[in-house]
Write an enzyme that holds these catalytic residues in place. Structure first.
Site, PDB file in Angstrom:
ATOM      1  N   HIS A  15      68.604  72.946  41.224  1.00  0.00           N
ATOM      2  CA  HIS A  15      69.958  72.381  41.653  1.00  0.00           C
ATOM      3  C   HIS A  15      70.893  73.237  41.545  1.00  0.00           C
ATOM      4  O   HIS A  15      70.826  74.388  40.701  1.00  0.00           O
ATOM      5  CB  HIS A  15      70.563  71.518  40.792  1.00  0.00           C
ATOM      6  CG  HIS A  15      69.710  70.118  40.457  1.00  0.00           C
ATOM      7  ND1 HIS A  15      69.587  69.245  41.574  1.00  0.00           N
ATOM      8  CD2 HIS A  15      68.550  69.796  39.470  1.00  0.00           C
ATOM      9  CE1 HIS A  15      68.754  68.357  41.358  1.00  0.00           C
ATOM     10  NE2 HIS A  15      68.193  68.478  40.157  1.00  0.00           N
ATOM     11  N   ALA A  16      71.905  73.571  42.399  1.00  0.00           N
ATOM     12  CA  ALA A  16      73.041  74.534  42.648  1.00  0.00           C
ATOM     13  C   ALA A  16      72.670  75.784  42.333  1.00  0.00           C
ATOM     14  O   ALA A  16      71.919  76.505  43.187  1.00  0.00           O
ATOM     15  CB  ALA A  16      74.123  74.218  41.379  1.00  0.00           C
TER      16      ALA A  16
END
Length: 93
Positions: A15-16
Protein backbone atom coordinates in the site's frame (compact mmCIF):
# COMPACT_ATOMS: atom_id res chain seq x y z
CA UNK A 1 8.39 -18.45 -17.65
CA UNK A 2 10.33 -17.38 -14.58
CA UNK A 3 8.35 -17.14 -11.37
CA UNK A 4 8.96 -16.26 -7.73
CA UNK A 5 6.54 -16.82 -4.85
CA UNK A 6 7.20 -14.56 -1.90
CA UNK A 7 5.45 -13.31 1.22
CA UNK A 8 5.05 -9.53 1.51
CA UNK A 9 7.56 -8.28 4.09
CA UNK A 10 6.09 -4.81 4.61
CA UNK A 11 3.79 -4.89 7.65
CA UNK A 12 1.33 -2.56 5.92
CA UNK A 13 1.36 -4.69 2.76
CA UNK A 14 1.70 -3.31 -0.75
CA UNK A 15 0.00 0.00 0.00
CA UNK A 16 1.07 3.59 -0.66
CA UNK A 17 4.80 3.90 0.01
CA UNK A 18 5.74 0.19 -0.32
CA UNK A 19 3.75 -0.04 -3.56
CA UNK A 20 5.55 3.04 -4.87
CA UNK A 21 8.94 1.53 -3.99
CA UNK A 22 7.99 -1.74 -5.67
CA UNK A 23 6.64 -0.10 -8.85
CA UNK A 24 9.75 2.10 -9.20
CA UNK A 25 11.99 -0.94 -8.71
CA UNK A 26 10.03 -2.93 -11.29
CA UNK A 27 10.27 -0.11 -13.82
CA UNK A 28 14.00 0.31 -13.13
CA UNK A 29 14.59 -3.40 -13.78
CA UNK A 30 13.71 -2.89 -17.45
CA UNK A 31 11.95 -6.26 -17.49
CA UNK A 32 8.18 -6.62 -17.94
CA UNK A 33 6.89 -8.30 -14.76
CA UNK A 34 3.45 -9.33 -13.57
CA UNK A 35 2.33 -9.62 -9.97
CA UNK A 36 -0.59 -11.57 -8.53
CA UNK A 37 -1.93 -12.79 -5.24
CA UNK A 38 -1.50 -16.55 -4.97
CA UNK A 39 -4.28 -18.04 -7.08
CA UNK A 40 -5.30 -14.63 -8.47
CA UNK A 41 -5.09 -12.96 -11.86
CA UNK A 42 -1.74 -11.32 -12.70
CA UNK A 43 -1.47 -7.56 -13.25
CA UNK A 44 1.26 -5.29 -14.58
CA UNK A 45 3.81 -4.84 -11.77
CA UNK A 46 4.88 -1.48 -13.23
CA UNK A 47 1.39 0.00 -12.74
CA UNK A 48 0.81 1.74 -9.41
CA UNK A 49 -2.97 1.43 -9.71
CA UNK A 50 -2.76 -2.27 -10.56
CA UNK A 51 -0.42 -3.01 -7.63
CA UNK A 52 -2.60 -1.04 -5.20
CA UNK A 53 -5.65 -2.82 -6.59
CA UNK A 54 -4.25 -6.18 -5.49
CA UNK A 55 -4.75 -5.24 -1.86
CA UNK A 56 -1.82 -7.46 -0.86
CA UNK A 57 -1.43 -7.53 2.93
CA UNK A 58 1.72 -7.99 5.00
CA UNK A 59 2.63 -11.69 5.16
CA UNK A 60 0.41 -12.58 2.21
CA UNK A 61 1.92 -14.62 -0.65
CA UNK A 62 2.32 -12.97 -4.04
CA UNK A 63 3.60 -14.36 -7.32
CA UNK A 64 6.03 -12.42 -9.52
CA UNK A 65 6.53 -13.66 -13.08
CA UNK A 66 8.10 -12.71 -16.39
CA UNK A 67 8.96 -14.30 -19.74
CA UNK A 68 11.53 -11.69 -20.79
CA UNK A 69 15.29 -12.00 -21.15
CA UNK A 70 16.91 -11.20 -17.82
CA UNK A 71 13.80 -12.26 -15.91
CA UNK A 72 15.60 -14.56 -13.46
CA UNK A 73 17.88 -11.84 -12.10
CA UNK A 74 15.14 -9.19 -12.09
CA UNK A 75 12.70 -11.46 -10.25
CA UNK A 76 15.37 -12.42 -7.70
CA UNK A 77 15.97 -8.76 -6.91
CA UNK A 78 12.27 -7.87 -6.77
CA UNK A 79 11.48 -10.90 -4.61
CA UNK A 80 14.21 -9.85 -2.16
CA UNK A 81 12.79 -6.31 -2.07
CA UNK A 82 9.27 -7.56 -1.31
CA UNK A 83 10.21 -10.34 1.13
CA UNK A 84 12.48 -8.15 3.23
CA UNK A 85 10.36 -5.00 3.00
CA UNK A 86 13.36 -3.01 1.79
CA UNK A 87 13.33 0.72 1.06
CA UNK A 88 15.01 0.35 -2.34
CA UNK A 89 15.90 -2.24 -4.96
CA UNK A 90 19.03 -4.15 -3.93
CA UNK A 91 21.96 -3.79 -6.32
CA UNK A 92 22.94 -7.43 -5.93
CA UNK A 93 21.32 -10.51 -4.51
Amino acid sequence: MAERRVNVGWAEGLHARPASIFVRATTASGVPVTIAKAGGDPVNAASMLAVLGLGAQGGEEIVLSSEADGAEAALDRLAKLVAEGLEELPETV
